[in-house]
Design an enzyme around this catalytic site. Structure first.
Site, PDB file in Angstrom:
ATOM      1  N   ASP A  43      45.411  36.040  41.823  1.00  0.00           N
ATOM      2  CA  ASP A  43      44.317  36.519  40.979  1.00  0.00           C
ATOM      3  C   ASP A  43      43.228  35.452  40.879  1.00  0.00           C
ATOM      4  O   ASP A  43      43.498  34.317  40.495  1.00  0.00           O
ATOM      5  CB  ASP A  43      44.851  36.821  39.573  1.00  0.00           C
ATOM      6  CG  ASP A  43      43.781  37.410  38.683  1.00  0.00           C
ATOM      7  OD1 ASP A  43      43.649  38.651  38.672  1.00  0.00           O
ATOM      8  OD2 ASP A  43      43.058  36.649  38.013  1.00  0.00           O
ATOM      9  N   TYR A  48      35.578  31.522  38.664  1.00  0.00           N
ATOM     10  CA  TYR A  48      36.526  30.398  38.720  1.00  0.00           C
ATOM     11  C   TYR A  48      36.107  29.333  39.736  1.00  0.00           C
ATOM     12  O   TYR A  48      36.730  28.267  39.793  1.00  0.00           O
ATOM     13  CB  TYR A  48      37.941  30.877  39.096  1.00  0.00           C
ATOM     14  CG  TYR A  48      38.585  31.876  38.166  1.00  0.00           C
ATOM     15  CD1 TYR A  48      38.014  32.221  36.941  1.00  0.00           C
ATOM     16  CD2 TYR A  48      39.787  32.496  38.511  1.00  0.00           C
ATOM     17  CE1 TYR A  48      38.611  33.154  36.111  1.00  0.00           C
ATOM     18  CE2 TYR A  48      40.391  33.428  37.676  1.00  0.00           C
ATOM     19  CZ  TYR A  48      39.800  33.753  36.486  1.00  0.00           C
ATOM     20  OH  TYR A  48      40.406  34.680  35.676  1.00  0.00           O
ATOM     21  N   LYS A  73      36.911  39.212  40.655  1.00  0.00           N
ATOM     22  CA  LYS A  73      36.206  39.851  39.525  1.00  0.00           C
ATOM     23  C   LYS A  73      34.690  39.727  39.629  1.00  0.00           C
ATOM     24  O   LYS A  73      34.168  38.710  40.092  1.00  0.00           O
ATOM     25  CB  LYS A  73      36.675  39.216  38.198  1.00  0.00           C
ATOM     26  CG  LYS A  73      38.184  39.167  38.076  1.00  0.00           C
ATOM     27  CD  LYS A  73      38.686  38.681  36.747  1.00  0.00           C
ATOM     28  CE  LYS A  73      40.185  38.463  36.796  1.00  0.00           C
ATOM     29  NZ  LYS A  73      40.597  37.148  37.325  1.00  0.00           N
ATOM     30  N   HIS A 104      34.696  41.520  34.974  1.00  0.00           N
ATOM     31  CA  HIS A 104      35.307  40.367  34.283  1.00  0.00           C
ATOM     32  C   HIS A 104      35.171  40.450  32.757  1.00  0.00           C
ATOM     33  O   HIS A 104      36.109  40.177  32.024  1.00  0.00           O
ATOM     34  CB  HIS A 104      34.672  39.081  34.816  1.00  0.00           C
ATOM     35  CG  HIS A 104      35.531  37.875  34.667  1.00  0.00           C
ATOM     36  ND1 HIS A 104      35.496  36.827  35.548  1.00  0.00           N
ATOM     37  CD2 HIS A 104      36.457  37.534  33.733  1.00  0.00           C
ATOM     38  CE1 HIS A 104      36.361  35.907  35.167  1.00  0.00           C
ATOM     39  NE2 HIS A 104      36.953  36.316  34.067  1.00  0.00           N
TER      40      HIS A 104
END
Ligand code: A2P
Length: 301
Positions: A43, A48, A73, A104
């Site tokens: 994931d 990120y 996302k 998200h």
């Protein structure tokens, strides 16, 4: 690896590697190690900043793409152009498709603001796009199924926002999943019941209670862990599976990546004890950014 059936007849492995706060260098070895250990579900998210390393690790693992389940996302600054967000993520990942693409957060941010990810206004609040909302974003995300992603879903949605989304005339596809913060300090029983009734799988992020979690030394959990001769982390992960959610523990430590993968089948009596633990240890939400003036979490139930 056991799986849960999604509402579009695809399957998601119940356990995946979480990668929030894993730096590009850390995440490459973590993903490679996880895949060697047997994980088949990773994931990530545009936000990120580690999609490229994850893509390299997937490639270098040599595991056939169709044996993997990859989620990324849509970031808030791409709400008006989700097809672009997905295209850019696929490019960074070096993949032709992801298995799941999630919205998200249910908040659109200004793509032309003072920061590419977290644009703010002079008063310090986030620079939110007026006249656009997540219902419109979802309308566009639905078109991505079969065009770069197998499934679409949401993240950080509470019951109120899910209801709004499901009731909208433009909503033709029910999200397959809703990824939210879930652990004994925030079990969100009401949200879980609602999601199950609507055919939406909940995915647990921060299932261990995030960084420096107080849950790992919580006496009741330690006691249950002793009964099964496993770590408290394993109990938390196993409880998430026991209650029918997908679970995404994050780690960059090889030994933890391995032990987090070995779950146990909880007895119902222990599952129920953990279900009720919030009554004594209290409700705590660890991830709660300021989205003023938008309300993202109308409550903690
Ligand atoms: P690290 O990545 O350094 O191994 P969550 O998934 O709830 O966000 O929790 C992630 C945090 O928990 C990270 O700080 C991670 O550290 C730590 N962690 C992951 N697995 C374990 C484990 N089995 N035991 C203790 N801490 C763990």
């Amino acid at each position: 690896m056991s799986t849960i059936q999604l509402n579009n007849n695809t399957k998601i492995p119940v356990l995946g590697l979480g990668t929030w706060q894993s730096s590009p260098e850390e995440v490459y070895t973590a993903v490679l190690h996880a895949l060697k250990t047997g994980y088949r579900h990773i994931d990530t998210a545009f936000a990120y900043d580690n999609e490229e390393s994850i893509g390299r690790a997937i490639h270098d693992s040599g595991i056939p793409r169709d044996e993997l389940f990859i989620t990324t996302k849509l970031w808030c600054t791409y709400h008006q152009v989700p097809q672009e967000g997905l295209k850019e993520s696929l490019k960074r990942l070096g993949l032709e498709y992801v298995d799941l693409y999630l919205m998200h957060w249910p908040v659109p941010l200004n793509p032309k603001g003072n920061d590419p990810k977290f644009p703010t206004l002079p008063d310090g609040n986030r620079d939110i796009v007026e006249g656009w909302d997540f219902v419109k974003t979802w309308e566009k995300m639905q078109e991505l199924v079969g065009n770069g992603t197998k499934s679409v879903g949401v993240s950080n949605f509470d019951v109120e926002n899910l209801e709004r989304l499901l009731e909208a005339p433009s909503t033709k596809i029910v999200p397959v999943a809703n990824q939210v913060e879930l652990h004994p300090h925030l079990p969100q029983h009401k949200l879980l019941k609602f999601a199950k009734a609507k055919g939406i799988v909940l995915e647990a992020y921060s299932p261990l209670g995030s960084t420096n979690s107080p849950l790992l030394t919580e006496p009741e959990l330690v006691k249950i862990a002793e009964k099964y001769q496993v770590s408290t982390a394993t109990i938390l992960i196993s409880w998430a599976i026991w209650r029918g959610t997908v679970v995404l523990p994050k780690s960059i430590t090889p030994k933890r990546i391995e032990s987090n993968f070995k779950t146990v089948k909880l007895d119902d009596v222990d599952g129920k004890t953990i279900d009720d633990l919030h009554k004594t240890i209290g409700i705590k939400r660890f991830i709660n950014p300021n989205w003023y003036p938008v309300t993202v979490f109308h409550g903690d139930e």
